[in-house]
Write a protein that holds these residues in place. Sequence first.
Motif, short mmCIF file in Angstrom:
data_model
loop_
_atom_site.label_atom_id
_atom_site.label_comp_id
_atom_site.label_asym_id
_atom_site.label_seq_id
_atom_site.Cartn_x
_atom_site.Cartn_y
_atom_site.Cartn_z
N TYR A 96 0.77 -1.18 0.06
CA TYR A 96 0.01 0.13 0.06
C TYR A 96 0.79 1.35 0.15
O TYR A 96 0.77 2.18 -0.53
N ASP A 100 1.03 4.50 -2.80
CA ASP A 100 0.76 5.69 -1.98
C ASP A 100 1.87 6.59 -2.37
O ASP A 100 1.52 7.76 -2.70
N TYR A 101 3.09 6.11 -2.10
CA TYR A 101 4.26 6.92 -2.36
C TYR A 101 4.30 7.53 -3.83
O TYR A 101 4.21 8.64 -4.07
N PHE A 102 4.28 6.41 -4.76
CA PHE A 102 4.33 6.87 -6.25
C PHE A 102 3.35 7.59 -6.80
O PHE A 102 3.42 8.52 -7.25
N GLY A 104 1.44 9.35 -4.89
CA GLY A 104 1.64 10.76 -4.56
C GLY A 104 2.24 11.89 -5.27
O GLY A 104 2.38 12.92 -4.92
N LEU A 105 3.66 11.37 -5.82
CA LEU A 105 4.22 12.03 -6.62
C LEU A 105 3.51 12.87 -7.91
O LEU A 105 3.86 13.77 -8.54
N TYR A 106 2.37 12.23 -7.90
CA TYR A 106 1.44 12.83 -9.24
C TYR A 106 0.35 13.46 -8.67
O TYR A 106 -0.26 14.46 -9.17
N HIS A 108 -1.40 15.19 -5.47
CA HIS A 108 -0.98 15.64 -4.13
C HIS A 108 -2.02 15.63 -3.04
O HIS A 108 -1.68 15.47 -2.20
N LYS A 110 -4.45 14.15 -0.85
CA LYS A 110 -4.57 12.78 -0.03
C LYS A 110 -5.97 12.36 -0.30
O LYS A 110 -6.14 11.02 -0.59
N ARG A 113 -6.15 10.96 -3.74
CA ARG A 113 -5.06 9.93 -4.03
C ARG A 113 -5.87 8.50 -3.36
O ARG A 113 -5.46 7.47 -4.15
#
Lengths: 313, 411
Positions: A96, A100-102, A104-106, A108, A110, A113
């Motif tokens: 997860y 979520d990290y990758f 989140g790079l696109y 922003h 939350k 996302r």
Amino acid sequence: MGNPVINVVDLVKKYGNLTALDHLSFMVAEGEILGLLGPNGSGKTTAINCILSLLKFEKGSIEVFGRQMSPDAYDIKRDIGVVMQNVAVFNELTVYENIDYFCGLYVHDKAVRKPYVEEAITFTGLKDFRKFYPKKLSGGLLRRLNIACGIAHKPKLIIMDEPTVAVDPQSRNNILEGIKRLNKNGATVLYTSHYMEEVELICSRIIILDKGKIIASGTKQELKAMIELGEKIRVEGVSLDDVLMEKIKNRPGILVADYRDRALEVRFAREGNGVLGLLNFLRDNGIEMGRLYSEMPTLNDVFLELTGKELRD
Amino acid sequence: MMSHILKYRLKCFFRDRETLFWTLMFPLILAVLFNLAFSNLYKTEAFKDIKIAVADSAEYREDVIFGSVLEAVSFIDKGNGSAEGDVENGESESGGNNHFFHTLIAENRQEAQALLDNNSIYGYVYYDGGPKLAVRYSGIRQTIIKSFVDEYLQKSYAVNDIISRNISAGGQAGPYGTEDLYLKVASIASERAVFIKDVPASTEAPVSTVIYFYSLIAMAALYGGFWGIRAVSESQADISYQGARVSVAPVHRFKQLICDLTSAMIIQYAEILVLMIFIRYVLGYEFGSQTGLVLIAAFAACLMGISYGAFIGAAVRKSEGIRIAILIGTSMFMSFLSGMMSIEIKYLVVRAFPPVAWLNPSNLVSDAFYTLYYYDTYEKYYTCVAGLFAYAAVFGLSSWLLMRRKKYAAI
């Protein structure tokens, strides 16, 4: 054909004295799955890395969504999803967290996302593994995670560089079905592989690369139409002598005939169908037959005929 | 977005057990081993007064000047001279004072000799036409006792000579009578204790053992380079797969790198603080009373270590194993030169190759801590900390210059 999503014109990339891409030009249309097919070292990954502005190149231009691609073209990058050839995730993050990290790079926000991540998990069938660390996942699940990290932000263009390397057949089918669903949902896909079955199965258009050059392109039917080969049949459990074999070889429409271990293999020319005639000939000569197999020409046959070498180098 | 990256990079680093071992557990283990190795050394470094005896006699009692000089530099044990036990193991009752000697008054020479024979004292003074010294072995303590007696004799002969010449010339002994003059001499002689006493630059006892621990902290700070290497590697497309994925995302490379290095700094600073708390409160080695300045020195050390690793990560385009080997090798070598394995090496480098000592980041870290611990002035501390910040700036800037390219010739 839809609007061009990727437009590569006269691309030249060299590694020292080696020319990896030799005046390469092609276009990916909106809504299609374009397959870049070629043996290892043919320039597939180099082409993708040039499109993504990771690699410098000597000559040519690359446009994505109608705009010049560059490392700082963040507005273009925001709509691209990339699934690398190698699994690119963090071993210290769970399934997860990685997605979520990758994502989140696109994306922003939350709140926006979160459902995206959940959707990617469901899409790749990783629901039962969301708290697993990558080291605990099998090769197939890792590949699925790799894909989820690349597509979670719902990109308009998905670039997949051999996403099924070293994946078991079950996971491969799962991945291929997923790609078809992504395309159905509106994503344009550029897909590279050296597995001709995959490309045949999912791609609407195919480009065959060899030594950095396009040697053929078109739909799979168009590609197959480019070659002389027709159907291949194999008849098992037959007893043939040299005289009969010579007669078979001399029959019209037969390109190659081979007899080995009580099995007869015959490759017909594309024009005309001599299968029925051959079977009648065998029956008329009192030859008893066992099992009979028939195979249409594959992209491997196309590649073999165009380049003189096997696709899986 | 930066908080998003920071959060996940912190998670990554915090769960990276292998790097945590090298940057936290390894220094902690070394600290424990150092403590085991140096605890005895630490004890013996404190100066203990030297047990001696004086054989009581009529001649000794008449020599009031010697008695008063001895009293000035001794703890006089007027018990009964029956001290027992080995001088090497015996704790002096006067421990903690500035006396040179712990002097027992033996009833006679035989009793003093008995004390010497059973190792209760290092030597004794007896009178036989003047003070004489008896020792059993030769050694540092015996040499100190002998120097004391010799110096007393030299001075008393000189004074006697001056007085006798003065009197024979029919002159007066100035405003003083003869006895007064003797007492004046005694007073001057007793000042010997002041002449040869170190004038401390600090209120702290000089304990060289702490330098080993300060060098260990310096090594741990340099090992922060592990985080620096990782942060830089994972942001470069030609070095790691994660770097390639991050490079195709719509994130500015500088922002990404700043987040990565900030996460690394947070983890590394926390680790160094844990190590320092362990050294201070579990092992009992001091850092001085300037807590704020100690924290700044630790921060500067961490920043230097992280940026050093980032520089290695950016400059060495080889495998991760080679980059880590370079980091460990150089860190250990710099720590070695700053006295982590032997304090003599530190002094040797300072004496024979001073520029190496000034330029060695590990030495700057250990000197910054030692200055805070021992000296009451801060000039050297500020020099060391400024040097560490300068190193961080040079390494950081060089790393960025090496990494700022956005496209690669090959991946």
